[in-house]
Design an enzyme around this catalytic site. Structure first.
Site, mmCIF file in Angstrom:
data_model
loop_
_atom_site.group_PDB
_atom_site.id
_atom_site.type_symbol
_atom_site.label_atom_id
_atom_site.label_comp_id
_atom_site.label_asym_id
_atom_site.label_seq_id
_atom_site.Cartn_x
_atom_site.Cartn_y
_atom_site.Cartn_z
ATOM 1 N N ARG A 178 22.823 -54.929 27.043
ATOM 2 C CA ARG A 178 21.933 -53.793 27.283
ATOM 3 C C ARG A 178 22.728 -52.561 27.680
ATOM 4 N NH1 ARG A 178 18.299 -55.989 31.147
ATOM 5 N NH2 ARG A 178 17.064 -56.609 29.378
ATOM 6 N N TYR A 179 23.727 -52.753 28.551
ATOM 7 C CA TYR A 179 24.590 -51.661 28.985
ATOM 8 C C TYR A 179 25.886 -51.741 28.202
ATOM 9 C CZ TYR A 179 21.592 -51.773 33.160
ATOM 10 O OH TYR A 179 20.538 -51.753 34.024
ATOM 11 N N ARG A 221 28.901 -54.075 29.879
ATOM 12 C CA ARG A 221 28.720 -55.425 30.410
ATOM 13 C C ARG A 221 27.671 -56.190 29.627
ATOM 14 N NH1 ARG A 221 26.727 -51.275 33.363
ATOM 15 N NH2 ARG A 221 24.964 -51.513 34.792
ATOM 16 N N CYS A 245 17.874 -74.891 35.504
ATOM 17 C CA CYS A 245 18.220 -74.529 36.883
ATOM 18 C C CYS A 245 18.123 -75.782 37.742
ATOM 19 C CB CYS A 245 17.248 -73.483 37.432
ATOM 20 S SG CYS A 245 17.277 -71.941 36.517
ATOM 21 N N CYS A 248 11.996 -71.588 40.607
ATOM 22 C CA CYS A 248 11.355 -70.689 41.560
ATOM 23 C C CYS A 248 10.009 -70.266 40.973
ATOM 24 C CB CYS A 248 12.236 -69.470 41.794
ATOM 25 S SG CYS A 248 13.952 -69.945 42.151
ATOM 26 N N CYS A 257 9.962 -66.854 39.131
ATOM 27 C CA CYS A 257 11.112 -66.582 38.258
ATOM 28 C C CYS A 257 10.791 -65.567 37.167
ATOM 29 C CB CYS A 257 11.581 -67.877 37.605
ATOM 30 S SG CYS A 257 12.898 -67.601 36.417
ATOM 31 N N ARG A 262 12.458 -65.215 34.463
ATOM 32 C CA ARG A 262 12.680 -65.800 33.140
ATOM 33 C C ARG A 262 11.904 -67.109 33.000
ATOM 34 N NH1 ARG A 262 18.574 -64.436 33.457
ATOM 35 N NH2 ARG A 262 18.698 -62.358 32.522
ATOM 36 N N ASP A 289 9.731 -58.780 38.951
ATOM 37 C CA ASP A 289 9.428 -58.421 37.566
ATOM 38 C C ASP A 289 8.012 -58.881 37.199
ATOM 39 O OD1 ASP A 289 11.934 -57.259 36.967
ATOM 40 O OD2 ASP A 289 12.815 -59.262 36.869
ATOM 41 N N ASP A 316 13.611 -53.460 37.518
ATOM 42 C CA ASP A 316 14.046 -53.625 36.132
ATOM 43 C C ASP A 316 12.923 -53.069 35.270
ATOM 44 O OD1 ASP A 316 15.659 -54.654 33.936
ATOM 45 O OD2 ASP A 316 16.451 -56.044 35.435
ATOM 46 N N LYS A 366 17.968 -51.381 34.802
ATOM 47 C CA LYS A 366 17.512 -51.299 36.195
ATOM 48 C C LYS A 366 17.519 -49.855 36.681
ATOM 49 C CE LYS A 366 19.476 -55.830 37.150
ATOM 50 N NZ LYS A 366 20.080 -55.997 35.799
HETATM 51 C C1 LIG Z 1 20.934 -56.772 35.393
HETATM 52 C C2 LIG Z 1 21.657 -56.785 34.147
HETATM 53 C C3 LIG Z 1 23.039 -56.564 34.124
HETATM 54 C C4 LIG Z 1 23.860 -56.322 35.365
HETATM 55 O O1 LIG Z 1 23.511 -55.104 35.901
HETATM 56 P P1 LIG Z 1 24.267 -54.549 37.188
HETATM 57 O O2 LIG Z 1 23.472 -53.372 37.571
HETATM 58 O O3 LIG Z 1 25.650 -54.262 36.761
HETATM 59 O O4 LIG Z 1 24.238 -55.651 38.207
HETATM 60 C C5 LIG Z 1 23.685 -56.532 32.932
HETATM 61 N N1 LIG Z 1 23.007 -56.745 31.770
HETATM 62 C C6 LIG Z 1 21.690 -56.968 31.761
HETATM 63 C C7 LIG Z 1 21.029 -57.200 30.464
HETATM 64 C C8 LIG Z 1 20.970 -57.004 32.953
HETATM 65 O O5 LIG Z 1 19.653 -57.256 32.922
HETATM 66 S S1 SF4 Z 2 14.867 -67.312 39.654
HETATM 67 FE FE1 SF4 Z 2 14.584 -68.395 37.700
HETATM 68 S S2 SF4 Z 2 16.624 -68.416 36.766
HETATM 69 FE FE2 SF4 Z 2 16.912 -68.002 38.970
HETATM 70 S S3 SF4 Z 2 17.195 -70.047 39.921
HETATM 71 FE FE3 SF4 Z 2 15.027 -69.534 40.088
HETATM 72 S S4 SF4 Z 2 14.127 -70.528 38.276
HETATM 73 FE FE4 SF4 Z 2 16.327 -70.372 37.874
#
Ligand SMILES: *Cc1c(COP(=O)(O)O)cnc(C)c1O
Ligand code: SF4
Length: 340
Positions: free
Chosen positions: A88-89, A92, A101, A105, A108, A110, A270, A307, A314
């Site tokens: 996305r960025y 990174r 996992c 949670c 979560c 995801r 989220d 996010d 973010k």
């Molecule tokens: C959160 C996230 C990151 C890391 O973001 P930082 O602000 O550097 O912690 C990198 N890629 C994606 C897709 C993310 O959702």
């Molecule tokens: S928040 Fe989601 S991805 Fe993170 S440990 Fe919990 S269940 Fe796993």
């Protein structure tokens, strides 16, 4: 004690009554349930309304999906050029070698992607993901997430970290995990050693939401990482009924810093399906963050972030301290004129 992987396991362990279990049967069919033996034991001694309980024990409220909630709340799919990578960025990427996992949670972000059925990347897919990083010279940092990368064996972790270290433009690997507070015994000296390699810096970001999660075992796991020279960060999700209280957040961030973990992000939850009962308003989050400024040192201050739904990244979510009229607010709420 055995791990719990179903509502009937939770009923058998005494953490849910049969009636409470029956009330979440549908929820558990849709969203994975898991608690480690360590957490079952920790929770067995905890009182009703314990801050860990709400994080892991399914609730009937999860059956309600709010209109704004979505399966892919932060738009991972839109930015996934190859399986297991989210880019996305520019500088990174996320690398997601597995979808499982140690625990699931209830809030979560995801939750529609993680679970026991979600398979790990095959060796061919992992090679393709690493090839992607190799081919993108702008990628300086690789964030290994999932799922939980600390579920990988030390041998597999060392392979991945080692492969990244050989890519000249990758300077940092960051591993995001809940294992130090969900299954601290898994943070063995072998696992810690697997994270370290010449050729890049390894950082670990631990997901912790309440000081009660930092038990003696969890603190010892963090110490094994810190003693090995691995810098530690935390991520906390702001959760209604768990930590949406300035004193609770203060205790958490102090405990983290005391254990050599720098609070990094406080995430506004989220828009994951079935999680609206956990979500405070942004205004409530901003008020808490403002309150924290006067309570704890800068070391203990995470950045409050949102996010942006749809995959736009973010955004810092704290309210402005400098008003449009040019006045600046101090930690006691008084305004001062700033004249450059
Ligand atoms: C959160 C996230 C990151 C890391 O973001 P930082 O602000 O550097 O912690 C990198 N890629 C994606 C897709 C993310 O959702
Ligand atoms: S928040 Fe989601 S991805 Fe993170 S440990 Fe919990 S269940 Fe796993």
């Amino acid at each position: 004690m055995k791990a719990a992987h179903s509502v009937s396991d939770l009923v058998a362990s005494g953490l849910m009554t049969p009636e409470a279990g029956a009330a979440v049967a549908g929820v558990a069919e849709r969203y994975a349930v898991a608690l480690t033996p360590y957490l079952l034991e920790t929770l067995a001694g905890a009182p009703e309304g314990d801050p860990l309980h709400a994080q892991y024990i399914p609730s009937p409220e999860e059956a309600y999906t709010a209109p704004s909630e979505r399966a892919d709340p932060i738009g991972d799919h839109a930015h996934s050029p190859v399986k297991g990578i989210v880019h996305r960025y520019p500088d990174r990427v996320l690398l997601k070698p597995l979808h499982a996992c140690a625990v699931y949670c209830r809030f979560c972000f995801r939750r529609e992607m993680v679970g026991p059925g979600g398979e790990a990347l095959s060796p061919v897919e992992l090679t393709a993901a690493l090839d992607y990083v190799r081919a993108h010279g702008e990628v300086w940092e690789v964030v290994i997430t999932g799922g939980d990368p600390f579920l990988l064996s030390p041998r597999r972790l060392a392979e991945i970290v080692g492969a990244l270290a050989e890519i000249g433009h990758v300077g940092v690997v960051r591993l995001h995990t809940r294992v130090p507070v969900a299954d601290p015994a898994r943070v063995t000296p072998e696992l810690v050693a697997a994270l370290k390699t010449d050729g890049l810096a390894s950082w670990v970001a631990v997901h912790v939401n309440h000081a009660a999660e930092l038990t003696a075992e969890a603190r010892a796991a963090l110490a094994r990482l810190a003693d090995a020279g691995i810098p530690l960060l935390s991520q906390t999700v702001l959760l209604k009924g768990v930590n949406d209280d300035a004193a609770v957040l203060e205790a958490l961030f102090r405990a983290l810093v005391r254990n050599r973990v720098k609070p990094y992000y406080l995430h506004h939850p989220d828009l994951a399906p079935g999680t609206s009962h956990f979500r405070p308003s942004i205004a409530e989050g901003q008020a808490l963050v403002k309150d924290l400024r006067g309570r704890v040192s800068g070391l203990c201050q995470p950045t409050y972030v949102l996010d942006i739904p749809g995959g736009h990244g973010k955004a810092p979510a704290a309210a402005a301290w400098i008003a449009e009229d040019g006045t600046v607010e101090d930690f006691q709420g008084n305004r001062h004129r700033y004249e450059p």
